[in-house]
Design an enzyme around this catalytic site. Structure first.
Site, mmCIF file in Angstrom:
data_model
loop_
_atom_site.group_PDB
_atom_site.id
_atom_site.type_symbol
_atom_site.label_atom_id
_atom_site.label_comp_id
_atom_site.label_asym_id
_atom_site.label_seq_id
_atom_site.Cartn_x
_atom_site.Cartn_y
_atom_site.Cartn_z
ATOM 1 N N ASN A 9 0.952 -1.328 -0.081
ATOM 2 C CA ASN A 9 0.071 -0.032 0.119
ATOM 3 C C ASN A 9 1.071 1.357 0.006
ATOM 4 O O ASN A 9 2.056 1.051 -0.259
ATOM 5 C CB ASN A 9 -1.057 -0.076 1.163
ATOM 6 C CG ASN A 9 -0.288 -0.085 2.599
ATOM 7 O OD1 ASN A 9 0.461 0.718 2.815
ATOM 8 N ND2 ASN A 9 -0.492 -1.208 3.466
ATOM 9 N N ASP A 33 -4.769 -6.150 4.780
ATOM 10 C CA ASP A 33 -5.821 -6.924 5.380
ATOM 11 C C ASP A 33 -5.930 -8.262 4.808
ATOM 12 O O ASP A 33 -6.548 -9.048 5.366
ATOM 13 C CB ASP A 33 -7.143 -6.063 5.368
ATOM 14 C CG ASP A 33 -7.133 -4.857 6.235
ATOM 15 O OD1 ASP A 33 -6.517 -5.031 7.235
ATOM 16 O OD2 ASP A 33 -7.693 -3.786 5.626
ATOM 17 N N LYS A 93 8.290 -17.465 -10.821
ATOM 18 C CA LYS A 93 7.697 -16.403 -11.221
ATOM 19 C C LYS A 93 6.249 -16.810 -12.223
ATOM 20 O O LYS A 93 6.673 -17.961 -12.706
ATOM 21 C CB LYS A 93 8.493 -15.646 -12.399
ATOM 22 C CG LYS A 93 8.012 -14.469 -12.975
ATOM 23 C CD LYS A 93 8.840 -13.747 -14.021
ATOM 24 C CE LYS A 93 8.086 -12.515 -14.581
ATOM 25 N NZ LYS A 93 8.894 -11.988 -15.601
ATOM 26 N N PHE A 128 -4.645 3.163 14.697
ATOM 27 C CA PHE A 128 -5.068 4.549 13.997
ATOM 28 C C PHE A 128 -6.131 3.613 13.002
ATOM 29 O O PHE A 128 -6.664 2.569 12.812
ATOM 30 C CB PHE A 128 -3.647 4.523 12.629
ATOM 31 C CG PHE A 128 -2.935 5.592 13.298
ATOM 32 C CD1 PHE A 128 -1.995 5.671 14.443
ATOM 33 C CD2 PHE A 128 -2.964 6.750 12.621
ATOM 34 C CE1 PHE A 128 -1.327 6.504 14.580
ATOM 35 C CE2 PHE A 128 -1.881 7.619 12.858
ATOM 36 C CZ PHE A 128 -1.194 7.708 13.962
ATOM 37 N N LYS A 178 -13.602 0.925 15.580
ATOM 38 C CA LYS A 178 -12.337 0.214 15.709
ATOM 39 C C LYS A 178 -11.806 0.320 17.103
ATOM 40 O O LYS A 178 -11.279 -0.586 17.696
ATOM 41 C CB LYS A 178 -11.258 0.837 14.779
ATOM 42 C CG LYS A 178 -11.325 0.380 13.370
ATOM 43 C CD LYS A 178 -10.595 0.791 12.484
ATOM 44 C CE LYS A 178 -11.008 0.284 11.182
ATOM 45 N NZ LYS A 178 -10.182 1.039 9.872
ATOM 46 N N LYS A 187 -11.435 -3.289 18.942
ATOM 47 C CA LYS A 187 -9.941 -3.707 19.190
ATOM 48 C C LYS A 187 -9.447 -3.362 20.434
ATOM 49 O O LYS A 187 -8.523 -3.363 20.642
ATOM 50 C CB LYS A 187 -9.195 -3.206 18.261
ATOM 51 C CG LYS A 187 -9.571 -3.216 16.704
ATOM 52 C CD LYS A 187 -8.554 -3.031 15.565
ATOM 53 C CE LYS A 187 -9.115 -3.239 14.285
ATOM 54 N NZ LYS A 187 -8.008 -3.281 13.341
HETATM 55 O O1 PMT Z 1 2.957 6.008 6.611
HETATM 56 P P1 PMT Z 1 2.560 7.367 6.025
HETATM 57 O O2 PMT Z 1 2.829 7.511 4.622
HETATM 58 O O3 PMT Z 1 3.090 8.423 7.092
HETATM 59 O O4 PMT Z 1 0.923 7.429 6.175
HETATM 60 C C1 PMT Z 1 0.420 7.243 7.578
HETATM 61 C C2 PMT Z 1 -0.838 6.379 7.503
HETATM 62 C C3 PMT Z 1 -1.914 6.921 6.772
HETATM 63 C C4 PMT Z 1 -0.478 5.074 7.135
HETATM 64 C C5 PMT Z 1 -1.229 6.513 9.089
HETATM 65 O O5 PMT Z 1 -1.460 7.652 9.361
HETATM 66 C C6 PMT Z 1 -2.310 5.220 9.152
HETATM 67 O O6 PMT Z 1 -3.543 5.747 9.155
HETATM 68 N N1 PMT Z 1 -1.946 4.180 9.735
HETATM 69 C C7 PMT Z 1 -3.149 3.087 9.784
HETATM 70 C C8 PMT Z 1 -3.393 2.579 8.485
HETATM 71 C C9 PMT Z 1 -4.385 1.292 8.628
HETATM 72 O O7 PMT Z 1 -3.941 0.257 8.177
HETATM 73 O O8 PMT Z 1 -5.502 1.735 8.976
HETATM 74 P P2 PMT Z 1 -6.667 0.567 9.123
HETATM 75 O O9 PMT Z 1 -7.995 1.183 9.413
HETATM 76 O O10 PMT Z 1 -6.877 -0.395 7.947
HETATM 77 O O11 PMT Z 1 -6.347 -0.281 10.321
HETATM 78 C C10 PMT Z 1 -6.823 -0.120 11.582
HETATM 79 C C11 PMT Z 1 -5.816 -0.382 12.517
HETATM 80 O O12 PMT Z 1 -5.561 -1.768 12.822
HETATM 81 C C12 PMT Z 1 -4.339 0.325 12.334
HETATM 82 O O13 PMT Z 1 -3.633 0.532 13.654
HETATM 83 C C13 PMT Z 1 -3.568 -1.005 11.665
HETATM 84 O O14 PMT Z 1 -2.373 -0.834 12.310
HETATM 85 C C14 PMT Z 1 -4.313 -1.809 12.625
HETATM 86 N N2 PMT Z 1 -4.154 -3.243 11.666
HETATM 87 C C15 PMT Z 1 -4.741 -3.426 10.615
HETATM 88 C C16 PMT Z 1 -4.729 -4.759 9.820
HETATM 89 C C17 PMT Z 1 -4.161 -5.640 10.610
HETATM 90 N N3 PMT Z 1 -3.959 -6.885 9.998
HETATM 91 N N4 PMT Z 1 -3.400 -5.474 11.458
HETATM 92 C C18 PMT Z 1 -3.576 -4.533 12.293
HETATM 93 O O15 PMT Z 1 -2.969 -4.216 13.306
#
Ligand code: PMT
Length: 402
Positions: A213, A282, A292, A326, A340, A344
């Site tokens: 991503n 995800d 390949k 986040f 979330k 979580k």
């Molecule tokens: O890295 P930059 O370019 O500075 O950009 C910053 C950012 C946009 C990446 C950052 O600000 C941000 O939003 N990070 C979280 C990105 C994300 O995966 O968000 P989500 O809403 O999909 O996930 C929610 C939370 O679950 C996040 O804390 C994520 O770390 C966590 N997660 C998600 C999926 C997974 N399998 N395990 C997780 O722990």
């Protein structure tokens, strides 16, 4: 003011002679100085020199226990406020990077929790050798700070980079270290372990392709840096990025969501604060091709399976930790972020609308809203990621007071 304690570790290169004025000047500047000499260092300079300059016994042998009540390498490892390794030879750098502990210097360095300044000195070709570079990167990853060697005529006759920094530069680096950390006692996160995750993950499809991503890591690295400046012991678990690790921050590099899961879980127990800023995949391919995947049909259907949600798992295992997640959203930011927070088991969620200009992925700025489990909501204007990081940590420190 209490005297700061410096452990000067001298290894065996011709530049060892320069360690004598360093010890002397540090002592004269009011530091408490103890010295370790390796066996090779003693071929260039004697323990008596340092003993006389520092008014302290010099350590040369792990098994020569000067005081029966203590184990000396552990005792001085715990005693030091700061370790300065000068000169650091390629051999010592290699040993320390690989956890080898076979003499007084290496056992002590493996045991110390003090910050380390390290000043390499060697032949230019040795300094540029990939093995030495790799070992130096490993040490930088431990949060050790390098005092770069100078360029010039080397003792071996070569001209290039490899001369130990001058005594004044080494002494300055020590002064600067304590100046930066002067607030010492008043650093609000001193003694706290903080884990920050950052960057994207990569999910491999075959040896040449992967899913990822747009995360650059900037937001997570800014949080790690801000937490370090507030005095925390910071571990940054990072997916692949091109960013420099903030000074003094310990780094754990991972590639995939699975690797990040394993690393975050293994480090979780010892953390006081966890901030999960990484953009974790995800979904990951069900099948990873070992060769390949060859172009055949007009379409290629790839089956994906869900990855384990690291943050959810941390929420379920939460004991004493403050857990911050986040939420990267493109619509209904507050609603999805609140969901979330609850699902979580977080103490706070930081929402950012990644479809807004200047917010989210890749940019130097972010527009965030912080939602706490008590229901309070604090939206912020667009800020630099460094400012946003400080605001997040301010809220975390508020949470710690409860
Ligand atoms: O890295 P930059 O370019 O500075 O950009 C910053 C950012 C946009 C990446 C950052 O600000 C941000 O939003 N990070 C979280 C990105 C994300 O995966 O968000 P989500 O809403 O999909 O996930 C929610 C939370 O679950 C996040 O804390 C994520 O770390 C966590 N997660 C998600 C999926 C997974 N399998 N395990 C997780 O722990």
């Amino acid at each position: 003011m209490e005297k700061k304690k410096i452990l000067l570790a001298v290894s065996g290169g011709i530049a060892a002679y320069k360690a004598a004025p360093v010890a002397s000047k540090l002592y004269q500047s009011g530091y408490d100085v103890k010295v370790i000499l390796t066996e090779s260092a003693q071929k260039f300079i004697t323990p008596l020199t340092f003993q006389t300059l520092t008014r302290q016994a010099v350590y040369t042998d792990t098994f020569e226990e000067k005081e029966p009540a203590v184990v000396s390498h552990i005792d001085i490892a715990d005693w030091a406020d700061l370790v300065l390794i000068a000169p650091a030879t390629a051999n010592v750098i290699g040993k320390l990077a690989n956890g080898i502990a076979d003499d007084m210097l290496s056992t002590t360095l493996l045991a110390t929790k003090a910050d380390v300044l390290i000043a390499p000195a060697m032949n230019v070709n040795m300094f540029n050798h990939p093995a030495v570079k790799k070992n130096m990167q490993t040490l930088a990853g431990f949060g050790w700070r390098f005092i770069e060697p100078n360029e010039g005529l080397l003792a071996c006759g070569w001209i290039g980079k490899g001369r130990l920094a001058e005594p004044e530069e080494l002494i300055n680096a020590v002064h600067m270290y304590f100046k930066e950390n002067r607030e010492g006692q008043s650093l609000p996160l001193k003694g706290k372990n903080v884990m920050v995750t950052a960057g994207p993950t990569r999910e491999e499809l075959d040896p040449v392709r992967y899913f990822t991503n747009h995360s650059s890591g900037k937001m997570g690295y800014a949080i790690a840096s801000a937490a370090k400046k507030l005095g925390a012991d910071v571990t940054l678990v990072t997916g692949p990025t091109s960013l420099e690790v903030p000074s003094g921050v310990q780094v754990e590099r991972v590639i995939s969501a699975k690797e990040m899961f394993d690393k975050a879980i293994s480090l979780y127990g010892e953390q006081d604060i966890v901030i999960k800023c990484a953009a974790v995949a995800d979904y990951t391919p069900v099948t990873v091709h070992s060769n390949k995947f060859k172009k055949k049909n007009d379409t290629w259907t790839i089956e994906l399976k869900k990855t384990d949600d690291i943050l959810k798992e941390l929420g379920e295992r939460k004991e004493h930790q403050i857990l911050v997640g986040f939420a990267a959203e493109t619509e209904n930011l507050e609603d999805y972020a609140k969901d979330k927070l609850v699902r979580k088991n977080l103490d706070m969620v930081v929402g950012n609308d990644v479809s807004k200009e200047g917010s989210g992925f890749g940019s130097d700025t972010n527009e965030i809203v912080m939602i706490k489990k008590d229901g309070s909501i604090r939206p912020l204007p667009i800020l630099s990621k460094e400012q946003a990081a400080n605001e997040i940590l301010e809220e975390v420190m508020e949470l710690m007071k409860r």
